[in-house]
Design a protein around this motif. Structure first.
Motif, PDB file in Angstrom:
ATOM      1  N   VAL A 179     -39.411  -8.691 -40.687  1.00  0.00           N
ATOM      2  CA  VAL A 179     -39.621  -8.937 -42.117  1.00  0.00           C
ATOM      3  C   VAL A 179     -39.124  -7.750 -42.936  1.00  0.00           C
ATOM      4  N   SER A 180     -39.510  -6.535 -42.541  1.00  0.00           N
ATOM      5  CA  SER A 180     -39.046  -5.359 -43.274  1.00  0.00           C
ATOM      6  C   SER A 180     -37.546  -5.165 -43.118  1.00  0.00           C
TER       7      SER A 180
ATOM      8  N   SER B 239     -47.125 -12.025 -43.921  1.00  0.00           N
ATOM      9  CA  SER B 239     -46.274 -10.877 -44.244  1.00  0.00           C
ATOM     10  C   SER B 239     -44.985 -11.328 -44.920  1.00  0.00           C
TER      11      SER B 239
ATOM     12  N   GLN C 147     -45.328 -11.963 -48.585  1.00  0.00           N
ATOM     13  CA  GLN C 147     -45.381 -10.768 -49.427  1.00  0.00           C
ATOM     14  C   GLN C 147     -44.025 -10.086 -49.555  1.00  0.00           C
ATOM     15  N   SER C 148     -43.022 -10.595 -48.853  1.00  0.00           N
ATOM     16  CA  SER C 148     -41.694  -9.980 -48.852  1.00  0.00           C
ATOM     17  C   SER C 148     -40.837 -10.532 -49.990  1.00  0.00           C
ATOM     18  N   ASN C 149     -39.602 -10.036 -50.047  1.00  0.00           N
ATOM     19  CA  ASN C 149     -38.645 -10.520 -51.047  1.00  0.00           C
ATOM     20  C   ASN C 149     -37.662 -11.535 -50.467  1.00  0.00           C
TER      21      ASN C 149
ATOM     22  N   ASP D 116     -35.923  -7.376 -45.606  1.00  0.00           N
ATOM     23  CA  ASP D 116     -36.101  -6.805 -46.945  1.00  0.00           C
ATOM     24  C   ASP D 116     -35.094  -5.679 -47.197  1.00  0.00           C
TER      25      ASP D 116
END
Length: 284
Positions: free
Chosen positions: A250-251, A23, A26-28, A254
């Protein structure tokens, strides 16, 4: 100011750790720390597994740092740290002066983690001479302390602040989680895997006080310095660290990258006292 994702401080099953870092890939998030920081008895992932994850993250465009143990208790652990330092691919985060010494001996650069006691510019300069490229401020220090250090002269190293997560407060040779479960440290059965965000300890008045994470003691409340993003940027801080405690971390990181700090939930369980020169569990 950029956002970093600190090392996972908890014991998770291997499958969950792999899912988490997939995950992250796939993040920034531009900067990711990974590795076992708390206890060498946590063997869900071996060093080769962390290296495989590090290469996967690098291929997705991340800067990767290998984090080392924060408390060395045996010669075998120092031998393992020297292998981590001399991995040939990634810089390390030294969370103990033993790791600093290993990097210095090999003339390799390193990041100085928040569990190394750095309390003045003189010590930071010495570490920079030995190869320190980035300094993660100890969590008990304040905005005023850091402002004073940064105002003395422009540092020759980057600065990172532990901005969101459960605060790492102390380490002990004893395992509090094992003792709570009626086990000895040597035969702990890696029981801390049953508490993926630590074990909450309360006062006699049933107020949250601390969080037990194996041999580590953490804050019960989550520090949230996201409202300080603008002032941190003005101060010249390079990185805002998010310390992961769940898949949602993670989010969260972001969202911080998008400068949408209003999306970070600050409730009664958050704190920021140390940053404001108050008791750490206070919320100013």
């Amino acid at each position: 100011m950029k956002v970093s994702l600190g090392p996972l401080l908890y014991c998770w099953p291997k499958e969950s750790v792999i899912e988490f870092y997939q995950s992250v890939a796939q993040s920034n998030i531009p900067l990711v720390y990974l590795g076992e920081v708390i206890c060498s008895r946590r063997r869900e992932l071996k060093f080769s597994d962390y290296m495989a994850l590090a290469n996967m993250l690098r291929e997705s465009g991340k800067e990767v740092v290998i984090s080392t143990l924060a408390l060395l208790e045996a010669p075998s652990e120092y031998t393992e740290i020297k292998k981590q330092v001399d991995n040939g691919e990634f810089i390390i985060e030294a969370n103990d002066m033993g790791a600093v010494q290993a990097a210095k001996e090999l003339n390799l650069p390193f990041v100085c983690g928040p569990t190394v006691n750095n309390y003045n510019l003189a010590s930071l300069k010495k570490l920079q001479e030995w190869g320190m490229q980035r300094f993660v401020m100890p969590v008990e220090l304040s905005k005023n302390w850091l402002s004073h250090v940064l105002s003395e002269e422009t540092p020759a190293f980057e600065v990172e602040v532990f901005g969101h997560g459960f605060l790492p407060l102390a380490l002990s040779a004893r395992c509090f989680t094992a003792r709570h479960k009626g086990l000895t440290k040597d035969k702990c059965q890696t029981i801390c895997i049953e508490n993926p965000a630590g074990l909450l300890a309360q006062t006699q008045e049933s107020q949250p006080l601390l969080r037990l994470n194996g041999i580590q003691t953490q804050s019960a409340a989550c520090i949230d310095l996201s409202p300080e993003l603008a002032s941190m940027t003005q101060m010249g801080i390079d990185y805002f660290r998010v310390s992961p405690s769940s898949m949602e971390s993670v989010s969260l990181a972001d969202k911080l990258l998008e400068k949408q700090s209003n999306l970070i939930i600050s409730d009664a369980a958050s704190c920021n006292g140390y940053w404001h020169q108050e008791a750490g569990f206070n919320k100013v």
